[in-house]
Structures are given as structure tokens and as C-alpha cells.
Design a protein around this motif. Structure first.
Motif, PDB file in Angstrom:
ATOM      1  N   PHE A   1      -7.667   6.598   6.041  1.00 20.31           N
ATOM      2  CA  PHE A   1      -7.813   7.286   7.323  1.00 20.31           C
ATOM      3  C   PHE A   1      -7.936   6.313   8.496  1.00 20.31           C
ATOM      4  CE2 PHE A   1      -9.944   9.762   3.932  1.00 20.31           C
ATOM      5  CZ  PHE A   1      -9.007  10.784   3.836  1.00 20.31           C
ATOM      6  N   ARG A   2      -7.876   5.014   8.211  1.00 24.49           N
ATOM      7  CA  ARG A   2      -7.916   4.002   9.261  1.00 24.49           C
ATOM      8  C   ARG A   2      -6.526   3.361   9.370  1.00 24.49           C
ATOM      9  NH1 ARG A   2     -13.141   1.810  10.601  1.00 24.49           N
ATOM     10  NH2 ARG A   2     -14.816   2.867   9.457  1.00 24.49           N
ATOM     11  N   PRO A   3      -5.844   3.515  10.490  1.00 27.34           N
ATOM     12  CA  PRO A   3      -4.466   3.007  10.592  1.00 27.34           C
ATOM     13  C   PRO A   3      -4.343   1.504  10.451  1.00 27.34           C
ATOM     14  CG  PRO A   3      -5.275   3.756  12.726  1.00 27.34           C
ATOM     15  CD  PRO A   3      -6.275   4.213  11.717  1.00 27.34           C
ATOM     16  N   ASP A   4      -5.437   0.766  10.662  1.00 30.11           N
ATOM     17  CA  ASP A   4      -5.385  -0.689  10.528  1.00 30.11           C
ATOM     18  C   ASP A   4      -5.932  -1.178   9.192  1.00 30.11           C
ATOM     19  OD1 ASP A   4      -7.981   0.074  11.041  1.00 30.11           O
ATOM     20  OD2 ASP A   4      -8.415  -1.583  12.415  1.00 30.11           O
ATOM     21  N   SER A   5      -6.154  -0.271   8.234  1.00 30.89           N
ATOM     22  CA  SER A   5      -6.669  -0.676   6.926  1.00 30.89           C
ATOM     23  C   SER A   5      -5.557  -1.279   6.079  1.00 30.89           C
ATOM     24  CB  SER A   5      -7.272   0.523   6.192  1.00 30.89           C
ATOM     25  OG  SER A   5      -6.253   1.410   5.750  1.00 30.89           O
ATOM     26  N   GLU A   6      -5.946  -1.971   5.033  1.00 27.92           N
ATOM     27  CA  GLU A   6      -4.960  -2.552   4.118  1.00 27.92           C
ATOM     28  C   GLU A   6      -4.122  -1.470   3.444  1.00 27.92           C
ATOM     29  OE1 GLU A   6      -6.479  -5.404   1.370  1.00 27.92           O
ATOM     30  OE2 GLU A   6      -7.749  -6.382   2.861  1.00 27.92           O
ATOM     31  N   VAL A   7      -4.745  -0.328   3.198  1.00 33.41           N
ATOM     32  CA  VAL A   7      -4.018   0.775   2.570  1.00 33.41           C
ATOM     33  C   VAL A   7      -2.874   1.241   3.461  1.00 33.41           C
ATOM     34  CG1 VAL A   7      -4.198   3.190   1.843  1.00 33.41           C
ATOM     35  CG2 VAL A   7      -5.953   1.546   1.156  1.00 33.41           C
ATOM     36  N   CYS A   8      -3.165   1.413   4.742  1.00 38.26           N
ATOM     37  CA  CYS A   8      -2.137   1.917   5.667  1.00 38.26           C
ATOM     38  C   CYS A   8      -1.119   0.850   6.041  1.00 38.26           C
ATOM     39  CB  CYS A   8      -2.803   2.477   6.922  1.00 38.26           C
ATOM     40  SG  CYS A   8      -3.773   3.970   6.607  1.00 38.26           S
ATOM     41  N   LEU A   9      -1.549  -0.404   6.090  1.00 36.12           N
ATOM     42  CA  LEU A   9      -0.639  -1.482   6.475  1.00 36.12           C
ATOM     43  C   LEU A   9       0.129  -2.059   5.291  1.00 36.12           C
ATOM     44  CD1 LEU A   9      -2.883  -3.395   9.044  1.00 36.12           C
ATOM     45  CD2 LEU A   9      -1.021  -1.791   9.512  1.00 36.12           C
ATOM     46  N   GLY A  10      -0.302  -1.735   4.067  1.00 41.38           N
ATOM     47  CA  GLY A  10       0.410  -2.234   2.890  1.00 41.38           C
ATOM     48  C   GLY A  10       0.130  -3.689   2.602  1.00 41.38           C
ATOM     49  N   SER A  11      -1.137  -4.069   2.610  1.00 44.42           N
ATOM     50  CA  SER A  11      -1.535  -5.451   2.339  1.00 44.42           C
ATOM     51  C   SER A  11      -1.198  -5.853   0.903  1.00 44.42           C
ATOM     52  CB  SER A  11      -3.036  -5.603   2.576  1.00 44.42           C
ATOM     53  OG  SER A  11      -3.530  -6.804   2.030  1.00 44.42           O
ATOM     54  N   ASP A  12      -1.081  -7.160   0.691  1.00 44.98           N
ATOM     55  CA  ASP A  12      -0.850  -7.662  -0.664  1.00 44.98           C
ATOM     56  C   ASP A  12      -2.095  -8.365  -1.194  1.00 44.98           C
ATOM     57  OD1 ASP A  12      -0.855  -9.871   0.942  1.00 44.98           O
ATOM     58  OD2 ASP A  12       1.053 -10.704   0.241  1.00 44.98           O
ATOM     59  N   SER A  13      -3.273  -7.950  -0.724  1.00 43.59           N
ATOM     60  CA  SER A  13      -4.509  -8.594  -1.171  1.00 43.59           C
ATOM     61  C   SER A  13      -4.757  -8.309  -2.648  1.00 43.59           C
ATOM     62  CB  SER A  13      -5.698  -8.098  -0.347  1.00 43.59           C
ATOM     63  OG  SER A  13      -6.029  -6.762  -0.696  1.00 43.59           O
ATOM     64  N   PRO A  14      -5.446  -9.213  -3.347  1.00 43.92           N
ATOM     65  CA  PRO A  14      -5.756  -8.981  -4.770  1.00 43.92           C
ATOM     66  C   PRO A  14      -6.569  -7.710  -4.983  1.00 43.92           C
ATOM     67  CG  PRO A  14      -6.167 -11.268  -4.182  1.00 43.92           C
ATOM     68  CD  PRO A  14      -5.902 -10.538  -2.896  1.00 43.92           C
ATOM     69  N   GLU A  15      -7.482  -7.392  -4.056  1.00 46.10           N
ATOM     70  CA  GLU A  15      -8.314  -6.199  -4.213  1.00 46.10           C
ATOM     71  C   GLU A  15      -7.486  -4.920  -4.128  1.00 46.10           C
ATOM     72  OE1 GLU A  15     -10.882  -9.473  -2.569  1.00 46.10           O
ATOM     73  OE2 GLU A  15      -8.922  -8.646  -2.068  1.00 46.10           O
TER      74      GLU A  15
END
Length: 239
Positions: free
Chosen positions: A39-53
Motif C-alpha cells: 500500500f506504499r507506492p515507494d515500497s520495495e514491493v511496489c517498486l520491484g526491488s531485488d533485495s534478498p529479503e
């Protein structure tokens, strides 16, 4: 020390019986909310991060989708990636591990009814799904996690991934496991499956189940008898 803060859209309480203020747990949960909320547009989920977590969270979502036959699903048609069914339990379990790393051994960390109980026996009430002032059972747990899925707090937010419609057949389903990642994911997936989810959750390794179906019948794993302080009315799992 007892402390309550509002994080992830829910009250998070921490009861500590050792020296320490538990700040590390609250700091991490705020970080997890910033990074992994859909629900946060700047989160890793929304931005598609490649972080290990985030990669770990994604793998867990895919694993439970496979194990549940698609009832648990983080990607529904017409919707973005929503790992909420994994993130809370995973994040709270990590918070508990950070408390232990800080030397805090005896605590109960409770996020909206899903909790990790460590170091001593803790009495955990399982809320009656139709009456917030009552419990349908009380469990005594030590070094275990407890998670409950239902529609009584947030409405019909658990969807059956096979149909895209709200889950039907259960009023609530509680899982006791060694860690909250497992307990939360199994309870969510099982609730999405409806009545078939009771037996499925009971069959998951290391999981004990207490469920109330939509006919108001209470069913539980026989192994849960050793943890039950106040007996529910109902019957045990079928063979």
C-alpha cells in the motif's frame, strides 16, 4: 516492561520479562512496513526491488501457493503483487529473533493477535469469532507462535486464490507452530481453502490447529490437548 505501538495498521504489543525496552523490535517492524507494504507506492514491493529479503518473501509466497493448490495466492488477476499473507508473520518472527539477539529471552510479541511467546509459559486467548468479549479457548504456550485468520476484524480480506472470491466455510482458524512465519502463512492459506483447510493445516509439519467452521463447530488437533487451558466445545480432528 509492557509497551504498545501502532505499526502496520494494527496495535503491536510487547511484554518483556527481562531487562530491555524492546526498541529493536519496533524499529524493525516500522522498517518492514516501509519496505514491504503493498500500500506504499515507494515500497520495495511496489517498486520491484531485488533485495534478498523481498526475494525470500516472494519465494515463501510461491511455496505456499504451490502447497495450497492455489488457494493462497499473492498475485491475483487485475491486482498487483500483494504478499501481505506472508509479510506480517515473517516480519514479526524476525523482530522476535532481534529481541533474542539483544539478550531478551522472555517476552510475548503480539501483532494484531498473531504472536511469538518466548522464554516462559504465556496464556493466549483465542478470540471468539462472533463475540469480541469472549474467547473460544485459552492456550498455554512456550517458545511457540500462534496465528489466527478470520473475517471478524478486517472483513472479507482473505480471498480464495482459486476463485478470486472471499474465502467461505470458516469463521476462524488458528495455527500453533514453532515460528510465526509458518503459523501465519498456514493459517492464511488454510482459511482461504475453507473447511478443507482444517485437515490441510493439521497435516502441515509441526502445525497444530484450532478451527471454527461456519456451522459453529470447533475442531482441533488432538496434540493441542496438552496446550489447552480452557476447553472449546466441539470435536477433535477426524482420522
Amino acid at each position: 516492561m509492557r509497551r504498545v505501538e501502532h505499526i502496520m495498521g494494527m496495535p503491536v504489543s510487547l511484554d518483556i520479562r527481562d531487562p530491555g525496552d524492546g526498541q529493536v523490535a519496533f524499529d524493525w517492524l516500522r522498517e518492514a512496513d516501509r519496505r514491504f507494504s503493498p500500500f506504499r507506492p515507494d515500497s520495495e514491493v511496489c517498486l520491484g526491488s531485488d533485495s534478498p529479503e523481498l526475494a525470500e518473501i516472494t519465494r515463501l509466497c510461491e511455496d505456499y501457493e504451490l502447497r495450497s493448490g492455489g488457494a493462497f495466492r499473492a498475485r491475483l488477476p487485475g491486482r498487483g503483487f500483494d504478499p501481505s499473507g506472508i509479510v506480517k508473520g515473517w516480519a514479526v518472527q524476525r523482530a522476535a529473533e532481534k529481541l533474542r539477539a539483544a539478550g531478551i529471552r522472555s517476552f510475548c510479541l503480539n501483532a494484531g493477535g498473531d504472536l511469538v511467546a518466548a522464554g516462559r509459559l504465556w496464556s493466549v486467548g483465542i478470540r471468539h469469532p462472533e463475540n469480541a468479549q469472549q474467547v473460544c479457548a485459552v492456550l498455554a504456550v512456550r517458545d511457540q507462535a500462534v496465528a489466527t485468520s478470520g473475517a471478524y476484524e478486517r472483513g472479507e480480506h482473505v480471498l480464495d486464490g482459486r476463485t478470486g472470491s472471499p474465502a467461505r466455510g470458516l469463521l476462524s482458524l488458528t495455527v500453533v507452530a514453532a515460528d510465526l512465519t509458518t503459523a501465519d502463512a498456514v493459517s492464511t492459506a488454510a482459511f482461504a481453502m475453507g473447511r478443507d483447510g482444517i485437515g490441510w493445516a493439521h497435516a502441515q509439519p509441526g502445525c497444530l490447529v484450532l478451527a471454527v467452521d461456519d456451522a459453529r463447530r470447533v475442531r482441533w488437533s488432538p496434540e493441542l490437548d496438552d496446550l489447552i487451558v480452557r476447553d472449546p466445545a466441539g470435536g477433535t480432528m477426524p482420522e
